[in-house]
Scaffold this motif. Structure first.
Motif, PDB file in Angstrom:
ATOM      1  N   UNK A  86      41.204  34.763  60.836  1.00 23.73           N
ATOM      2  CA  UNK A  86      42.310  34.252  61.656  1.00 23.73           C
ATOM      3  C   UNK A  86      42.264  32.729  61.805  1.00 23.73           C
ATOM      4  N   UNK A  87      41.094  32.112  62.040  1.00 22.20           N
ATOM      5  CA  UNK A  87      41.081  30.643  62.136  1.00 22.20           C
ATOM      6  C   UNK A  87      41.551  29.952  60.856  1.00 22.20           C
ATOM      7  N   UNK A  88      41.267  30.549  59.707  1.00 26.83           N
ATOM      8  CA  UNK A  88      41.745  29.978  58.443  1.00 26.83           C
ATOM      9  C   UNK A  88      43.271  30.044  58.384  1.00 26.83           C
ATOM     10  N   UNK A  89      43.844  31.142  58.847  1.00 26.66           N
ATOM     11  CA  UNK A  89      45.305  31.267  58.878  1.00 26.66           C
ATOM     12  C   UNK A  89      45.912  30.253  59.849  1.00 26.66           C
ATOM     13  N   UNK A  90      45.288  30.075  61.000  1.00 22.45           N
ATOM     14  CA  UNK A  90      45.780  29.077  61.955  1.00 22.45           C
ATOM     15  C   UNK A  90      45.812  27.699  61.318  1.00 22.45           C
ATOM     16  N   UNK A  91      44.756  27.366  60.606  1.00 22.86           N
ATOM     17  CA  UNK A  91      44.689  26.064  59.922  1.00 22.86           C
ATOM     18  C   UNK A  91      45.768  25.959  58.852  1.00 22.86           C
ATOM     19  N   UNK A  92      45.963  27.032  58.099  1.00 23.41           N
ATOM     20  CA  UNK A  92      46.978  27.039  57.037  1.00 23.41           C
ATOM     21  C   UNK A  92      48.364  26.747  57.599  1.00 23.41           C
ATOM     22  N   UNK A  93      48.703  27.342  58.735  1.00 18.53           N
ATOM     23  CA  UNK A  93      50.053  27.200  59.295  1.00 18.53           C
ATOM     24  C   UNK A  93      50.210  25.985  60.201  1.00 18.53           C
ATOM     25  N   UNK A  94      49.139  25.299  60.509  1.00 21.20           N
ATOM     26  CA  UNK A  94      49.189  24.155  61.425  1.00 21.20           C
ATOM     27  C   UNK A  94      50.197  23.102  60.962  1.00 21.20           C
ATOM     28  N   UNK A  95      50.251  22.826  59.685  1.00 20.88           N
ATOM     29  CA  UNK A  95      51.122  21.760  59.184  1.00 20.88           C
ATOM     30  C   UNK A  95      52.369  22.297  58.481  1.00 20.88           C
ATOM     31  N   UNK A  96      52.701  23.541  58.730  1.00 17.24           N
ATOM     32  CA  UNK A  96      53.851  24.144  58.052  1.00 17.24           C
ATOM     33  C   UNK A  96      54.972  24.424  59.044  1.00 17.24           C
ATOM     34  N   UNK A  97      56.207  24.388  58.558  1.00 20.58           N
ATOM     35  CA  UNK A  97      57.333  24.632  59.467  1.00 20.58           C
ATOM     36  C   UNK A  97      57.447  26.092  59.913  1.00 20.58           C
ATOM     37  N   UNK A  98      57.058  27.039  59.050  1.00 22.70           N
ATOM     38  CA  UNK A  98      57.178  28.449  59.423  1.00 22.70           C
ATOM     39  C   UNK A  98      56.051  28.849  60.373  1.00 22.70           C
ATOM     40  N   UNK A  99      56.370  29.789  61.222  1.00 22.35           N
ATOM     41  CA  UNK A  99      55.365  30.286  62.166  1.00 22.35           C
ATOM     42  C   UNK A  99      54.593  31.417  61.520  1.00 22.35           C
ATOM     43  N   UNK A 100      53.290  31.305  61.551  1.00 20.67           N
ATOM     44  CA  UNK A 100      52.452  32.364  61.031  1.00 20.67           C
ATOM     45  C   UNK A 100      51.850  33.203  62.132  1.00 20.67           C
ATOM     46  N   UNK A 101      52.471  33.180  63.328  1.00 21.00           N
ATOM     47  CA  UNK A 101      51.893  33.860  64.489  1.00 21.00           C
ATOM     48  C   UNK A 101      51.618  35.339  64.249  1.00 21.00           C
ATOM     49  N   UNK A 102      52.557  36.049  63.623  1.00 21.61           N
ATOM     50  CA  UNK A 102      52.359  37.490  63.396  1.00 21.61           C
ATOM     51  C   UNK A 102      51.186  37.719  62.441  1.00 21.61           C
ATOM     52  N   UNK A 103      51.078  36.886  61.433  1.00 22.92           N
ATOM     53  CA  UNK A 103      49.967  37.020  60.490  1.00 22.92           C
ATOM     54  C   UNK A 103      48.647  36.673  61.169  1.00 22.92           C
ATOM     55  N   UNK A 104      48.629  35.615  61.957  1.00 19.91           N
ATOM     56  CA  UNK A 104      47.404  35.231  62.672  1.00 19.91           C
ATOM     57  C   UNK A 104      46.971  36.358  63.600  1.00 19.91           C
ATOM     58  N   UNK A 105      47.921  36.962  64.309  1.00 23.21           N
ATOM     59  CA  UNK A 105      47.585  38.086  65.202  1.00 23.21           C
ATOM     60  C   UNK A 105      47.021  39.271  64.416  1.00 23.21           C
TER      61      UNK A 105
END
Length: 113
Positions: free
Chosen positions: A81-100
């Motif tokens: 999950x922390x890797x996914x958070x980092x991946x989406x940090x600088x992206x316009x799309x929300x990766x919240x569902x994937x991070x969860x």
């Protein structure tokens, strides 16, 4: 409370489906795998040869599905999950569902059996 091996595998299988669904909802599900050379990386998450969603789809999900189908053993710890958070940090799309979904997998794999 400790889970039976069967219920643990079932929970992990359900979690894998949620991860796949989240990737599809993000339109990050690829129709074909990256080139064979991309799988030869020696870096964590194949970070030098694949985008994070590709690694999830073609490495993590594939390997975990095989482990579930064969009845384990599953990894004893996970921190994706922390890797996914980092991946989406600088992206316009929300990766919240994937991070969860990944945080749930991290929890499942990291809790004592």
């Amino acid at each position: 409370m400790s889970q039976t091996p069967e219920s643990m595998l079932s929970d992990v299988a359900d979690s894998l489906l949620r991860i796949e669904m989240a990737l599809r909802q993000l339109d990050a599900w690829a129709s074909s795998p990256p080139p064979d050379e991309a799988f030869e990386s020696d870096q964590p998450f194949c970070i030098d040869t694949m985008a994070f969603p590709e690694w999830l789809q073609f490495v993590f999900l594939v390997r975990m599905k095989v482990l579930v189908e064969q009845g384990g053993p599953l990894p004893a710890v996970s921190g994706i999950a922390p890797m996914a958070e980092e991946h989406f940090r600088s992206r316009p799309e929300s990766g919240d569902a994937l991070v969860r979904a990944l945080a749930e997998m991290d929890r499942l794999l990291s809790e004592p059996s």
